[in-house]
Write an enzyme that holds these catalytic residues in place. Structure first.
Site, short mmCIF file in Angstrom:
data_model
loop_
_atom_site.label_atom_id
_atom_site.label_comp_id
_atom_site.label_asym_id
_atom_site.label_seq_id
_atom_site.Cartn_x
_atom_site.Cartn_y
_atom_site.Cartn_z
N LYS A 1 78.19 -37.96 2.42
CA LYS A 1 78.42 -37.69 3.94
C LYS A 1 78.21 -38.67 4.86
O LYS A 1 76.85 -39.27 4.79
CB LYS A 1 77.85 -36.54 4.10
CG LYS A 1 78.38 -35.82 5.37
CD LYS A 1 77.54 -34.25 5.68
CE LYS A 1 78.11 -33.63 6.92
NZ LYS A 1 77.83 -32.36 7.08
N SER B 1 80.84 -28.57 8.47
CA SER B 1 81.39 -30.09 8.80
C SER B 1 81.53 -31.04 7.79
O SER B 1 81.98 -31.96 7.71
CB SER B 1 80.18 -30.57 9.84
OG SER B 1 78.90 -30.70 9.06
N SER C 1 77.42 -25.50 7.07
CA SER C 1 78.33 -26.93 7.05
C SER C 1 78.38 -27.32 5.43
O SER C 1 79.23 -28.35 5.13
CB SER C 1 77.93 -27.90 7.75
OG SER C 1 78.19 -27.81 8.97
#
Lengths: 100, 493, 505
Positions: B79, B159, B183
């Site tokens: 990420k 997210s 998330s």
């Protein structure tokens, strides 16, 4: 509590976010909608409740007073510190001239 | 080689260790899959050379008879909230575009030390603020899933939307995520994969771009429970550079996995039966209750009375912390600088931040700034931290009655890109089931439970006691074994 | 309320001045408050900056134990309440010397609570009696970086070496009523910090600086609006800033104006203060607990170590010097005002007592007088200082022992001391080399005395005729004849025997 355009402008200035009139106009109802939502918290009886201070019960660990013990948190790394600077000269960061 | 991309973390590691295939073959297969999936926009940058170099090292270690790490030969997605040395790290924001860290985050370093390699930096909601991956400066991530008979683009959740899309689309066997209010769990649920947010403090936050410090936790996203357990073992552990890091050994979660839940009590929180929850989600929840009973657990009704206040408390606390955490993006030391003609220092800040942050980030900075400002601090922030204490107390009392809690992960299956973008509050409401565990710092996981009528995956959430990742993983394994979830998106990209 | 007689004489009458000081003292530590970068003064720009201090994305603070220890010890030294539970807050504002966009400080729960210190009476300075100055709190916080404005035509340069260095902010009550009291408070605070070892007190290097809060009022009236003059970096400047600011406020009020609560800057060149508007726009610091840090909880073991490692402090030392060593108030004060002097004196005292085989109280006066008048005077004259090692407590004690044993006279001792300062040699070596040993042999002295008396027959007659004061003349002449090395007691005895008593006038 709801915010008006002047209040949003003041917050934006505190937060150093330049916003023109149109952006402010757009933001006012959005912020009021969110603030209206979070204000239901006022209904909760919190008598005698202490605000949470630590997510998981633990107290603060302290580090030893040793210089550069771990290169990741020590000094002497000026090149790394300046590597991404938009303006760096003579080992300094450069910013628009400040008049104090 | 395409069958290699079907393999999970454990299967790849064991196949490499056993000589069935080489790490390089796996890295090449995944690199190719990543290169072929640009349409999904899951990656902000790809790093095929990193993946190959790590693989070659593992192959060389194996040939030399050196011991192999927990993730040896497994290429993963990272990420783009984790700082990676020498590789652009942006938090999906224009304000950090071009920023090349001179340091490696603790979690990513641990993964490399365990033998993993990096396929690239994964797209996300800007500064991890969002639940649909539509706030990225680098464009929406498109879910590999589509409703049956439709070609409309769906959200992969957020997210960690790049992470969920990449893992679900078989571009990577696993990816890192971060979870502030859901998330990891929500995108996992929306894409039919697993994801666990460990107890707050298990994974070091050092080197992860901060959103809300008291909530942020890293965790793995993968296609099965065992892979999550393995990867979490590699990611977790004490870090003296993070004051909130737990100074505890990392248990052998994968080795201790046990789907026999005899003697365990599973709590079903009545407050989670909310209006607006999809019927299919409620059905999956009932299925989950049945599966856990079948695994030997006793199911008990519990109450978490402050559940409805968790979300408003979260939307004060997280923006407040974010407004301060994001003050460092000022155009002085790194990242974007917007210096209009004749601007002074303060003008430069305001111009830089206006140009660099997206709308959702600005919205949250403004909310956070407002709730901390003079005259409002007690009414908003202090009140929210008291409610947070009550939310945590609800859970603490629930642990007298049960060992693990079963609930939905999200109130709906994946929605269409653009569907909620114009209504920030509607988007926030999607976090309703995931936020309470975040406020209390508890380990929580999403595991696939089935498909809805449109063929979209649904997830169930397990929430455990502080430090009881094992209990969460075991219950998730029991569901995984009984749900028989094998669906994967048809390749259209 | 105020016992100071200091007043500003205005056109409408006399005004009292009310002063509070917020002193920022750099904590003595090797590493910064929340990172492992060094704190040493004078490094190359940005050489002592960690990724943490530069507020790189994802960087986190970890608290330095020594900084907390030093702040706790300082709190104990001013007899303050030590808060076993405290925590750090973020103070949010944007400035180029503040990389994080917030300063980690302590607003809501400071480490140290209420304490006090005493400034001593000083009639000359207008402080009629000892006065207790309240200290509201001490909290620990990060220092900011430094901006340089004169290196580039359109840019300011940012050096973050100081960014993140630990400071104690020591906040007094508005208990001072004159520049002299503020000066005395600062000097006393500095002395205590240096005794404790928690701050080097070096104002030139910025280790200690004060924000000066000043307001004025007519006697008996409530407190006036105050101004805050920032970052004043010497005792003299603090006193000058107060004087100027009080006079400015009185003039403004008497002209019908009003005082604005504002931040001001002191200009050492002109001795005046001016408004500092650049930091005025946003006084909304949005303090909240730093979520990267947990509450700081101190256990008894930690507190015990802090307490046990505290040295004897100036007030206690001064009392002991008077009560146990029999020193005068004046000498006791002079010896304890600076920790180096006290340390030097005590080393001298111990070595002297051992060398002369006496108890401390029996050598204390000699040692104190010699240190304060002879040694300080000689060092001053030579442009040297106590701590530069020319004279050590050991060599001083040796010199005192030579005097005590009658090996050299007081006047020769002065000569030896000058030589010690010039050469760094031990006194015994100098006495030996230069043949300065005192003559106690009465034969040699008698011979010299006879010569003196013979050469001054007229004066001998005058003495015997009643001019007793001439005895000193004979002593002096005899000493001179002996090149100063004669034992003065023996000279006295010899001359008295030879001259007999002075005649009746």
């Amino acid at each position: 509590m709801s915010v008006d355009k002047a209040t949003v402008a003041k917050i934006a200035s505190l937060a150093r976010l330049r916003m023109d009139d149109a952006a402010l106009d757009r933001m006012v109802p959005e912020l009021n909608q969110i603030l209206g939502f979070v204000e239901q918290l006022g209904q909760v009886d919190v008598t005698g409740v202490e605000p949470m201070t630590a997510v998981i019960a633990q107290s603060l660990r302290l580090r030893d007073d040793v210089v550069d013990a771990d290169p990741l948190t020590g000094g002497g790394v000026r090149d790394a510190v300046l590597a991404n600077a938009p303006a760096a000269e003579h080992g300094f960061f450069g910013v628009p001239k400040v008049i104090e | 080689m395409s069958e290699l991309t079907q393999l999970g973390v454990q299967a790849i590691r064991d196949g490499v260790a056993g000589g069935t295939f080489t790490a390089r073959e796996v890295a090449e297969a995944c690199n190719a899959a990543v290169a072929d999936a640009a349409t999904l926009n899951a990656f902000i940058v790809t790093t095929p050379d990193h993946a190959l170099a790590a693989a070659d090292q593992v192959d060389a270690d194996r040939a030399a008879g050196r011991p192999l790490g927990l993730m040896a030969g497994v290429p993963i997605g990272m990420k783009d909230l984790f700082a990676t040395r020498g590789v652009q790290t942006t938090a999906a924001s224009h304000i950090l575009e071009g920023f090349t860290p001179q340091y490696e985050s603790t979690v990513s370093q641990r993964l490399w030390d365990a033998g993993a390699g990096m396929l690239g930096k994964l797209n996300l909601d800007q500064f991890a603020m969002g639940s649909s991956n539509e706030t990225s400066h680098f464009g929406d991530v498109v879910s590999p899933w589509r409703r049956s008979g439709s070609t409309a683009g769906l959200t992969p959740g957020g997210s960690s939307g790049g992470s969920s899309a990449a893992v679900a689309a078989r571009l990577a066997p696993a990816a890192t995520g971060t979870d502030t209010g859901g998330s990891i769990r929500q995108p996992a649920a929306l894409t039919g994969i697993c994801g666990i947010k460990p107890t707050y403090g298990r994974c070091s936050r050092w080197g992860i771009v901060a959103f809300a410090s008291s909530l942020d936790q890293a965790g793995p996203m993968a296609r099965n429970v065992t892979d999550c357990a393995l990867m979490l073992q590699a990611m977790g552990g004490f870090d003296p550079k993070d004051s909130t890091s737990l100074d505890l050994p990392v248990p052998d979660w994968s080795g201790a996995l046990d789907a026999n839940l005899a003697g365990k009590r599973v709590g079903i929180p009545r407050e989670y039966r909310m209006d607006g929850t999809d019927a299919a989600i409620l059905k999956a929840w009932d299925d989950g209750i049945g599966w856990l009973k079948d695994a030997g657990a006793e199911v008990v009704d519990i109450s978490l009375p402050h559940t409805e206040y968790a979300l408003p408390a979260y939307y004060i606390i997280a923006p407040a912390e974010a407004s301060s955490n994001l003050a460092r993006y000022d155009g002085v030391r790194y990242g974007l600088r917007d210096l209009p003609q004749g601007a002074n220092l303060q003008d430069m800040y305001a111009a830089t931040r206006a140009a660099g942050f997206g709308d959702e980030v600005k919205r949250r900075i403004l909310i956070g700034t407002y709730v901390l400002s003079a005259g409002y601090y007690d009414a908003y922030y202090t009140q929210a931290m008291k409610v947070r204490a009550l939310v945590a107390r609800d859970f603490a009392e629930a642990w007298d009655k049960c060992d693990v809690i079963l609930a939905p992960t999200a109130p709906t299956a994946a929605f269409a890109l653009g569907e909620k973008l114009s209504d920030p509050l509607a988007m926030y409401l999607g976090d309703v089931f995931s936020v309470p565990a975040s406020l209390a710092g508890l380990p929580a996981m999403s595991v696939p439970a089935g498909l809805d009528g449109a063929g979209l995956p649904l997830g169930l959430q397990l929430i455990g006691r502080p430090l009881d990742e094992q209990g969460v993983l075991n219950a998730a394994l029991a569901i995984e074994q009984r749900a028989g979830f094998t669906a994967q998106p048809d390749r259209w990209w | 309320m105020t016992d100071s007689s200091y007043r500003i004489h205005g056109a409408t009458g006399d005004w009292e001045v009310v002063i509070g000081l917020e002193v920022h003292a750099q904590v003595t530590s090797n590493a910064k408050l929340f990172s492992g970068a060094a704190t040493a003064f004078g490094a190359e720009p940005n050489a002592q900056v960690s990724l943490v201090d530069a507020a790189m994305p994802g960087m986190l603070p970890v608290l330095n134990r020594e900084c907390i220890r030093q702040a706790v010890r300082t709190g104990m030294a001013i007899e303050a309440q030590i808060n076993r539970w405290s925590r750090f807050d973020r103070k949010n504002y944007f400035y180029a010397d503040l990389p994080q966009g917030y300063q980690i400080s302590q607003l809501y729960h400071p480490l140290v609570g209420e304490g006090s210190l005493t400034i001593e009476a000083d009639e000359k300075a207008g402080i009629p009696a000892d006065k207790v100055i309240g200290i509201e709190r001490i909290h620990v916080e990060q220092d900011a970086g430094k901006l340089m404005h004169d290196q580039h035509p359109t840019m300011s340069y940012v050096d973050l070496n100081r960014s993140g260095v630990a400071l104690m902010e020591i906040v007094s009550r508005p208990d001072m009523a004159s520049p002299a009291e503020a000066g005395a408070y600062l000097r006393k605070l500095r002395a205590i910090l240096r005794y404790v070892g928690s701050c080097d007190g070096n104002m030139e290097e910025g280790s200690m600086r004060a924000d000066v809060n000043v307001s004025v009022r007519k006697a008996g009236e409530p407190l006036g609006t105050r101004t805050e003059t920032k970052n004043v970096n010497s005792v003299r400047f603090v006193m000058a800033a107060i004087e100027h600011e009080a006079r400015r406020q009185v003039d403004l009020l008497e002209d019908g104006g009003a005082i604005m609560q504002e931040t001001r800057l002191f200009d050492p060149g002109t001795g005046t203060t001016r408004s500092m508007r650049s930091k005025e726009d946003a006084h909304d610091y949005r303090y909240f607990p730093d979520p990267d840090l947990l509450p700081l909880e101190l256990d008894q073991v930690f507190l015990d170590e802090c307490r046990e490692s505290l040295p004897e402090l100036p007030d206690a030392k001064r009392r002991r010097y008077v009560e146990e060593l029999g020193l005068s108030d004046y000498n006791a004060h002079a010896l304890t005002a600076e920790v180096e002097t006290a340390r030097w004196f005590e080393a001298l005292l111990l070595t002297s007592a051992a060398a002369q085989n006496k108890v401390l109280a029996n050598v204390a006066k000699q040692a104190a007088n010699w240190l304060l008048s002879e040694l300080m005077g000689a060092l001053n004259k030579a442009g040297r200082t106590l701590d530069d090692g020319a004279v050590t407590p050991e060599s001083g004690a040796e010199l005192l022992a030579l005097m005590g044993a009658g090996t050299i006279s007081g006047s020769i001792a002065k000569q030896v001391l000058d030589s010690m300062i010039a050469t760094g040699d031990a006194p015994g070596v100098i006495v030996e080399r230069e043949g300065l040993k005192q003559e106690s042999d009465s034969g040699a002295i008698e011979a010299a005395a006879d010569q003196v008396l013979a050469a001054n027959g007229d004066k001998v007659a005058q003495y015997r005729g009643g001019k007793a004061a001439l005895f000193g003349f004979f002593v002096g002449q005899t000493m001179k004849a002996m090149a100063g090395k004669a034992n003065p007691q023996v000279v006295n005895q010899v001359l008295q025997a030879k001259l007999g008593p002075a005649g009746e006038a």
